[in-house]
Design a protein around this motif. Structure first.
Motif, PDB file in Angstrom:
ATOM      1  N   SER A 113       0.803  -1.218   0.000  1.00 49.56           N
ATOM      2  CA  SER A 113       0.000   0.000   0.000  1.00 49.56           C
ATOM      3  C   SER A 113       0.838   1.271   0.000  1.00 49.56           C
ATOM      4  O   SER A 113       0.351   2.331  -0.431  1.00 49.56           O
ATOM      5  N   SER A 114       2.079   1.191   0.434  1.00 52.29           N
ATOM      6  CA  SER A 114       2.923   2.384   0.506  1.00 52.29           C
ATOM      7  C   SER A 114       3.635   2.680  -0.805  1.00 52.29           C
ATOM      8  O   SER A 114       3.930   3.842  -1.096  1.00 52.29           O
ATOM      9  N   ILE A 115       3.913   1.665  -1.608  1.00 51.44           N
ATOM     10  CA  ILE A 115       4.653   1.877  -2.854  1.00 51.44           C
ATOM     11  C   ILE A 115       3.910   2.801  -3.820  1.00 51.44           C
ATOM     12  O   ILE A 115       4.509   3.757  -4.345  1.00 51.44           O
ATOM     13  N   PRO A 116       2.624   2.595  -4.120  1.00 49.99           N
ATOM     14  CA  PRO A 116       1.955   3.516  -5.070  1.00 49.99           C
ATOM     15  C   PRO A 116       1.927   4.964  -4.579  1.00 49.99           C
ATOM     16  O   PRO A 116       2.105   5.893  -5.381  1.00 49.99           O
ATOM     17  N   VAL A 117       1.702   5.157  -3.278  1.00 55.76           N
ATOM     18  CA  VAL A 117       1.668   6.524  -2.747  1.00 55.76           C
ATOM     19  C   VAL A 117       3.036   7.170  -2.853  1.00 55.76           C
ATOM     20  O   VAL A 117       3.170   8.337  -3.266  1.00 55.76           O
ATOM     21  N   ALA A 118       4.082   6.430  -2.497  1.00 56.12           N
ATOM     22  CA  ALA A 118       5.439   6.968  -2.586  1.00 56.12           C
ATOM     23  C   ALA A 118       5.816   7.266  -4.037  1.00 56.12           C
ATOM     24  O   ALA A 118       6.482   8.276  -4.328  1.00 56.12           O
ATOM     25  N   TYR A 119       5.394   6.415  -4.958  1.00 62.46           N
ATOM     26  CA  TYR A 119       5.678   6.630  -6.380  1.00 62.46           C
ATOM     27  C   TYR A 119       5.000   7.903  -6.879  1.00 62.46           C
ATOM     28  O   TYR A 119       5.600   8.688  -7.623  1.00 62.46           O
ATOM     29  N   VAL A 212       9.634  -1.277 -14.274  1.00 62.61           N
ATOM     30  CA  VAL A 212      10.830  -0.432 -14.265  1.00 62.61           C
ATOM     31  C   VAL A 212      11.205   0.000 -12.847  1.00 62.61           C
ATOM     32  O   VAL A 212      12.341  -0.172 -12.396  1.00 62.61           O
ATOM     33  N   VAL A 213      10.241   0.550 -12.136  1.00 65.24           N
ATOM     34  CA  VAL A 213      10.544   1.157 -10.839  1.00 65.24           C
ATOM     35  C   VAL A 213      10.824   0.096  -9.773  1.00 65.24           C
ATOM     36  O   VAL A 213      11.826   0.186  -9.051  1.00 65.24           O
ATOM     37  N   LEU A 214       9.960  -0.888  -9.664  1.00 64.06           N
ATOM     38  CA  LEU A 214      10.120  -1.880  -8.592  1.00 64.06           C
ATOM     39  C   LEU A 214      11.444  -2.640  -8.663  1.00 64.06           C
ATOM     40  O   LEU A 214      12.102  -2.830  -7.634  1.00 64.06           O
ATOM     41  N   PRO A 215      11.887  -3.115  -9.844  1.00 63.86           N
ATOM     42  CA  PRO A 215      13.195  -3.787  -9.856  1.00 63.86           C
ATOM     43  C   PRO A 215      14.345  -2.887  -9.427  1.00 63.86           C
ATOM     44  O   PRO A 215      15.315  -3.362  -8.826  1.00 63.86           O
ATOM     45  N   MET A 216      14.259  -1.592  -9.721  1.00 66.04           N
ATOM     46  CA  MET A 216      15.328  -0.686  -9.335  1.00 66.04           C
ATOM     47  C   MET A 216      15.209  -0.247  -7.874  1.00 66.04           C
ATOM     48  O   MET A 216      16.171   0.259  -7.300  1.00 66.04           O
ATOM     49  N   ALA A 217      14.039  -0.432  -7.281  1.00 65.72           N
ATOM     50  CA  ALA A 217      13.800   0.021  -5.915  1.00 65.72           C
ATOM     51  C   ALA A 217      13.875  -1.117  -4.893  1.00 65.72           C
ATOM     52  O   ALA A 217      13.420  -0.942  -3.760  1.00 65.72           O
ATOM     53  N   LYS A 218      14.434  -2.252  -5.271  1.00 65.10           N
ATOM     54  CA  LYS A 218      14.488  -3.388  -4.349  1.00 65.10           C
ATOM     55  C   LYS A 218      15.207  -3.073  -3.035  1.00 65.10           C
ATOM     56  O   LYS A 218      14.731  -3.479  -1.963  1.00 65.10           O
ATOM     57  N   PRO A 219      16.355  -2.369  -3.038  1.00 67.99           N
ATOM     58  CA  PRO A 219      16.981  -2.057  -1.744  1.00 67.99           C
ATOM     59  C   PRO A 219      16.097  -1.212  -0.834  1.00 67.99           C
ATOM     60  O   PRO A 219      16.004  -1.461   0.371  1.00 67.99           O
ATOM     61  N   GLY A 220      15.432  -0.204  -1.399  1.00 72.67           N
ATOM     62  CA  GLY A 220      14.542   0.619  -0.592  1.00 72.67           C
ATOM     63  C   GLY A 220      13.355  -0.165  -0.069  1.00 72.67           C
ATOM     64  O   GLY A 220      12.942   0.002   1.083  1.00 72.67           O
ATOM     65  N   ILE A 221      12.779  -1.029  -0.901  1.00 71.85           N
ATOM     66  CA  ILE A 221      11.656  -1.857  -0.465  1.00 71.85           C
ATOM     67  C   ILE A 221      12.096  -2.811   0.630  1.00 71.85           C
ATOM     68  O   ILE A 221      11.362  -3.041   1.607  1.00 71.85           O
ATOM     69  N   ALA A 222      13.298  -3.384   0.495  1.00 70.85           N
ATOM     70  CA  ALA A 222      13.809  -4.288   1.532  1.00 70.85           C
ATOM     71  C   ALA A 222      13.990  -3.558   2.851  1.00 70.85           C
ATOM     72  O   ALA A 222      13.674  -4.098   3.929  1.00 70.85           O
ATOM     73  N   ALA A 223      14.498  -2.329   2.808  1.00 68.11           N
ATOM     74  CA  ALA A 223      14.679  -1.561   4.033  1.00 68.11           C
ATOM     75  C   ALA A 223      13.342  -1.274   4.699  1.00 68.11           C
ATOM     76  O   ALA A 223      13.192  -1.430   5.925  1.00 68.11           O
ATOM     77  N   VAL A 224      12.353  -0.866   3.918  1.00 68.13           N
ATOM     78  CA  VAL A 224      11.021  -0.589   4.471  1.00 68.13           C
ATOM     79  C   VAL A 224      10.406  -1.856   5.050  1.00 68.13           C
ATOM     80  O   VAL A 224       9.810  -1.838   6.143  1.00 68.13           O
ATOM     81  N   ALA A 225      10.533  -2.970   4.341  1.00 68.93           N
ATOM     82  CA  ALA A 225       9.970  -4.230   4.827  1.00 68.93           C
ATOM     83  C   ALA A 225      10.608  -4.661   6.139  1.00 68.93           C
ATOM     84  O   ALA A 225       9.918  -5.118   7.055  1.00 68.93           O
ATOM     85  N   LEU A 226      11.922  -4.501   6.247  1.00 71.99           N
ATOM     86  CA  LEU A 226      12.596  -4.888   7.485  1.00 71.99           C
ATOM     87  C   LEU A 226      12.191  -3.985   8.638  1.00 71.99           C
ATOM     88  O   LEU A 226      11.963  -4.465   9.762  1.00 71.99           O
ATOM     89  N   PHE A 227      12.117  -2.689   8.392  1.00 67.17           N
ATOM     90  CA  PHE A 227      11.677  -1.768   9.440  1.00 67.17           C
ATOM     91  C   PHE A 227      10.280  -2.157   9.942  1.00 67.17           C
ATOM     92  O   PHE A 227      10.028  -2.201  11.157  1.00 67.17           O
ATOM     93  N   GLN A 228       9.372  -2.423   9.024  1.00 62.62           N
ATOM     94  CA  GLN A 228       8.010  -2.757   9.410  1.00 62.62           C
ATOM     95  C   GLN A 228       7.955  -4.104  10.113  1.00 62.62           C
ATOM     96  O   GLN A 228       7.207  -4.279  11.088  1.00 62.62           O
TER      97      GLN A 228
END
Length: 303
Positions: A113-119, A212-228
């Motif tokens: 739910s956070s990825i579309p808003v952040a995008y 395009v965006v999600l494959p390049m944003a894997k490190p950021g998504i991993a950081a958010v997932a770990l924090f949560q």
């Protein structure tokens, strides 16, 4: 017959051309060595500062009841049965299952739910974009204790979901302010040229985001997932408010308090339960630390 020349009359040995004198070179090497020793000594001290408490907990969990919290810091006998006794405690596996449900499902919902808003905040240009970002930041500054009473009345009285974890899981499907902000900062580091090229090739916004965006944003998504995941796994306040009346909905963080109260003199069992609560988080961070560090490092490069 050879003639010896007195040593005092011999000319001084010239220094190597273009290089420092031998004394200056030794001083420079000594300074580099001392700097290396100082930096590594501080690193070892910091590592011991964070590691020794965990080592103490693990060693105490493997002691007998008579040896725990005595001057003997090394177990006389390795009591591996302490962990079996903790796992056999009524309700402990239920707390484990509830925590996995809360942390796992909550993390998936938060990221999705956070990825579309952040995008949208990072790559779209629309009226009110900065105001929306300010609202997200203001929600980060709002303590959960401020809104807990109306939220509890809504979930408990209106929807009758008290005694469950759903009042904690369902709101994660509507995004999280910290996750949105962190992802938005990371997405700003992705050049707009990649998105423009995808649009020229006929990709819509949704396909551009997914391909395009999600494959390049894997490190950021991993950081958010770990924090949560870490937040949900260690959350004590939320389960105490919504699930305290139902032991079948307790999580490990809340159940551990009850376990400690029931075994307040059995410190070896309490430490064993603490290790079992910490172990999954440590393993998750150990295997995902590269992506986590990369995501945190790259986040915020652009403002």
């Amino acid at each position: 017959m050879t003639t010896q020349v007195p040593t005092a009359q011999l000319p001084a040995r010239p220094a190597a051309a273009g290089g420092p004198p031998p004394t200056e070179e030794r001083t420079a090497r000594r300074r580099v060595l001392l700097h290396w020793i100082a930096v590594h000594a501080l690193g070892v001290a910091a590592a011991l500062f964070f590691t020794l408490p965990f080592v103490f907990v693990v060693l105490t969990s493997l002691m007998s009841d008579q040896q725990a919290l005595t001057r003997d810091l090394w177990p006389h006998t390795w009591e591996w049965g302490n962990y079996r006794a903790v796992l056999d405690t009524p309700g402990f596996l239920t707390w484990w299952r509830n925590t996995l449900l809360y942390a796992g499902l909550g993390t998936v919902l938060t990221v999705a739910s956070s990825i579309p808003v952040a995008y949208a905040l990072a790559k779209f240009r629309f009226r009110g974009r900065h105001l929306s970002l300010m609202l997200v930041i203001s929600m980060m500054m709002l303590p959960p204790q401020v809104i807990i009473i109306p939220m509890y009345l809504f979930w408990a009285k209106q929807l009758d979901l008290s005694g469950t974890l759903w009042p904690l899981i369902i709101p994660m499907a509507f995004g999280d302010a910290f996750s949105i902000f962190l992802l938005r900062q990371f997405l700003l580091t992705i050049p707009d040229e990649y998105l423009d090229a995808a649009r020229v090739d006929g990709c819509g916004e949704l396909r551009t985001l997914l391909k395009v965006v999600l494959p390049m944003a894997k490190p950021g998504i991993a950081a958010v997932a770990l924090f949560q995941f870490f937040y949900a796994w260690n959350d004590y306040f939320g389960p105490q408010i919504y699930a305290s009346e139902n032991p079948g909905a307790w999580t490990l963080s809340y159940g551990l308090e009850s376990f400690k109260g029931a075994h307040h003199t059995d410190w070896n069992l309490t430490m064993a339960a603490t290790v079992l609560v910490m172990a999954p988080v440590i393993l998750v961070f150990f295997f995902a630390q590269k992506a986590f560090v990369e995501g945190v490092t790259l986040t915020g490069v652009k403002g």
